[in-house]
Design an enzyme around this catalytic site. Structure first.
Site, PDB file in Angstrom:
ATOM      1  N   LYS A 233       0.820  -1.223   0.000  1.00  0.00           N
ATOM      2  CA  LYS A 233       0.000   0.000   0.000  1.00  0.00           C
ATOM      3  C   LYS A 233       0.846   1.262   0.000  1.00  0.00           C
ATOM      4  CE  LYS A 233      -4.392  -1.641   1.796  1.00  0.00           C
ATOM      5  NZ  LYS A 233      -5.214  -1.815   2.986  1.00  0.00           N
ATOM      6  N   HIS A 258      -2.493  -3.410  -4.598  1.00  0.00           N
ATOM      7  CA  HIS A 258      -1.579  -3.416  -3.442  1.00  0.00           C
ATOM      8  C   HIS A 258      -1.085  -4.830  -3.145  1.00  0.00           C
ATOM      9  CE1 HIS A 258      -5.091  -4.572  -0.884  1.00  0.00           C
ATOM     10  NE2 HIS A 258      -4.171  -5.039  -0.058  1.00  0.00           N
ATOM     11  N   HIS A 284      -7.197 -11.425   0.620  1.00  0.00           N
ATOM     12  CA  HIS A 284      -8.452 -10.869   0.078  1.00  0.00           C
ATOM     13  C   HIS A 284      -9.253 -11.890  -0.725  1.00  0.00           C
ATOM     14  CE1 HIS A 284      -7.913  -6.775   1.415  1.00  0.00           C
ATOM     15  NE2 HIS A 284      -6.673  -6.771   0.945  1.00  0.00           N
TER      16      HIS A 284
HETATM   17 FE   FE2 Z   1      -5.177  -5.369   5.264  1.00  0.00          FE
HETATM   18 FE   FE2 Z   2      -4.818  -5.945   1.810  1.00  0.00          FE
END
Ligand code: FE2
Ligand code: FE2
Length: 363
Positions: A233, A258, A284
Site C-alpha cells: 500500500k 496493493h 483478500h
Molecule cells: Fe489489510
Molecule cells: Fe490488503
C-alpha cells in the site's frame, strides 16, 4: 478530526497544501497573513501550524513569536515553510520554537509524512505511560513499517529481520496479557497503515496461538506475515487509500494492486518464508470466488489464508478511518457472519478471542 492552520500569502500555495492535507483526512483553515494567523491561533488549538516565512507585513518569524506569547495554539507544533533554507533562518526558527522546516517546492509524500509525524506526536507522548514492553512494541513497529514502506517505494528488499524482532516483542506482550493496552494506545493514531498492520499482526498472532498445531517459531513467522501483509500500500495513491465509499473501476483496480505490489517486494526479499507470502497473496480471497487477486474458491483457499482474511476483515471493520469511525467489535463480528466470504467455523474461534479480550458477550 485533526486540524491544521496554513499561513501563506500565496492563494495557490494555500489551496495546494489544503488539498494535500485533505487526502490525509486533515481539516485545515488558512490565513493569508500573520495578523489573521495570530487571531485564529489565539482562538483555537490547532494540531499543527504551517507557517510561511516570507510574507508581506508580519513575516513568519514575527508571527511565530506572537503565537508563542499567548492563546489557544501557544504550544502547538509549528512547521516553517520557506523558499530558502539558509542556516541562519533555520536556527532562528528553531530558537523561536518551530519544530521543523519544509522547503518549497516540496514533494507531497515527504511533506505529508512530516505532517503526520507531528500530528501524531501527542498520541505518541501518551505511550510513555505504558509499560516498557508495550512502548517497545509500538516504537519498533512504527520504525519497522516506516523502513519497509521506504523499501517498497525504492524497490529494495524488505528488512525482514526487523519484522521478526517486532513479532517477538508482540508475542511477549500477548503472553504477558499486556496486549489490550497496546491496542487501546493506537486508537487515536492516524497513520492508517501503521495501525492496521500492527492490529492485523496482533490478531493473527492471537488466532494462531488459539488453534493447536503451531509452535512458537511458526507463530512468529505468521505474526510477521500479519504485519507485512499490506506493505504494498506504500505505492497506493493516498487519494485512493483514503477515499470513502465507492471506487471508479480504475481506482478499484489500483486499490487491488496493493496485493501485487506486496508480493513483488516479498519476491525480491531473500529468506521470506512461504506462509508470509501466502498471507500477503491470499488475504483478500473469498470462499465464493469473489475475492482477489486470483478469485480462488472454497478448498483452493488454505486455512492460513482463511485465517488471514478473518483477521484482516475484522481489523478493517473496526479500524477508524478518515471517512468513518470504527465499528464496535460486536457489530464487526455480526457483519462477518457471511458464509460466502469467510470460513464460519474459524469466525467462531476468532469471536471467542475477541470476547475474552474485551470481556464482551458475542451472540
Ligand atoms: Fe489489510
Ligand atoms: Fe490488503
Amino acid at each position: 478530526m485533526k486540524s491544521v492552520l496554513i499561513v501563506d500569502d500565496s492563494d495557490d500555495a494555500r489551496s495546494l497544501v489544503a488539498a494535500c492535507l485533505k487526502k490525509m483526512g486533515y481539516e485545515s483553515e488558512s490565513a493569508p497573513d500573520g495578523t489573521q494567523a495570530i487571531e485564529l491561533a489565539a482562538r483555537k488549538k490547532y494540531d499543527l501550524i504551517l507557517l510561511d516565512i516570507e510574507m508581506p507585513g508580519l513575516d513568519g518569524f514575527q508571527t511565530l513569536e506572537r503565537i508563542r506569547e499567548a492563546g489557544a495554539s501557544q504550544n502547538s507544533n509549528v512547521m516553517m515553510v520557506t523558499a530558502h533554507s539558509d542556516k541562519e533562518s533555520v536556527a532562528k526558527a528553531i530558537a523561536l520554537g518551530a519544530c521543523d522546516f519544509v522547503v518549497k517546492p516540496f514533494d507531497s509524500g515527504q511533506f505529508l509524512h512530516k505532517v503526520s509525524r507531528y500530528i501524531n506526536q501527542e498520541v505518541e507522548q501518551e505511550w510513555k505511560k505504558l509499560k516498557p514492553e508495550q512502548q517497545a512494541v509500538l516504537s519498533i513497529t512504527l520504525t519497522t513499517l516506516d523502513k519497509a514502506f521506504k523499501s517498497v517505494l525504492e524497490n529494495h528488499p524488505l528488512p525482514y529481520e526487523d519484522f521478526r524482532e517486532t513479532s517477538e516483542k508482540i508475542m511477549t506482550i500477548i503472553e504477558k496479557g499486556d496486549v489490550k493496552g497496546v491496542l487501546d494506545a493506537v486508537k487515536e493514531h492516524d497513520s492508517y497503515t501503521f495501525v492496521h498492520s500492527l492490529r492485523v499482526g496482533i490478531f493473527l498472532s492471537m488466532f494462531m496461538e488459539r488453534l493447536a498445531g503451531f509452535n512458537r517459531e511458526d507463530i512468529m513467522t505468521l505474526t510477521s506475515g500479519g504485519i507485512i501483509h499490506d506493505v504494498g500500500k506504500a505505492k497506493t495513491p493516498l487519494k485512493i487509500l483514503n477515499k470513502p465509499g465507492s471506487f471508479e473501476p480504475e481506482e478499484w483496480r489500483e486499490m487491488k494492486n496493493h496485493v501485487d505490489y506486496t508480493v513483488e517486494i516479498l519476491k525480491k526479499t531473500p529468506g521470506i518464508p512461504a506462509p508470509v507470502m501466502e498471507i500477503a497473496w491470499c488475504h483478500h480471497e473469498k470462499l465464493d470466488g469473489s475475492g482477489y487477486p486470483r478469485g480462488l474458491k472454497g478448498d483452493e483457499i488454505s486455512v492460513l489464508a482463511r485465517m488471514s482474511a478473518i483477521a484482516d476483515v475484522y481489523v478493517a471493520l473496526t479500524d477508524k478511518r478518515v471517512y468513518k469511525p470504527g465499528f464496535p467489535p460486536e457489530k464487526a463480528l455480526e457483519m462477518m457472519r457471511n458464509p460466502g466470504h469467510l470460513d464460519q467455523a474459524l469466525v467462531t474461534e476468532f469471536a471467542a478471542i475477541i470476547s475474552e479480550l474485551y470481556g464482551i458477550t458475542i451472540p
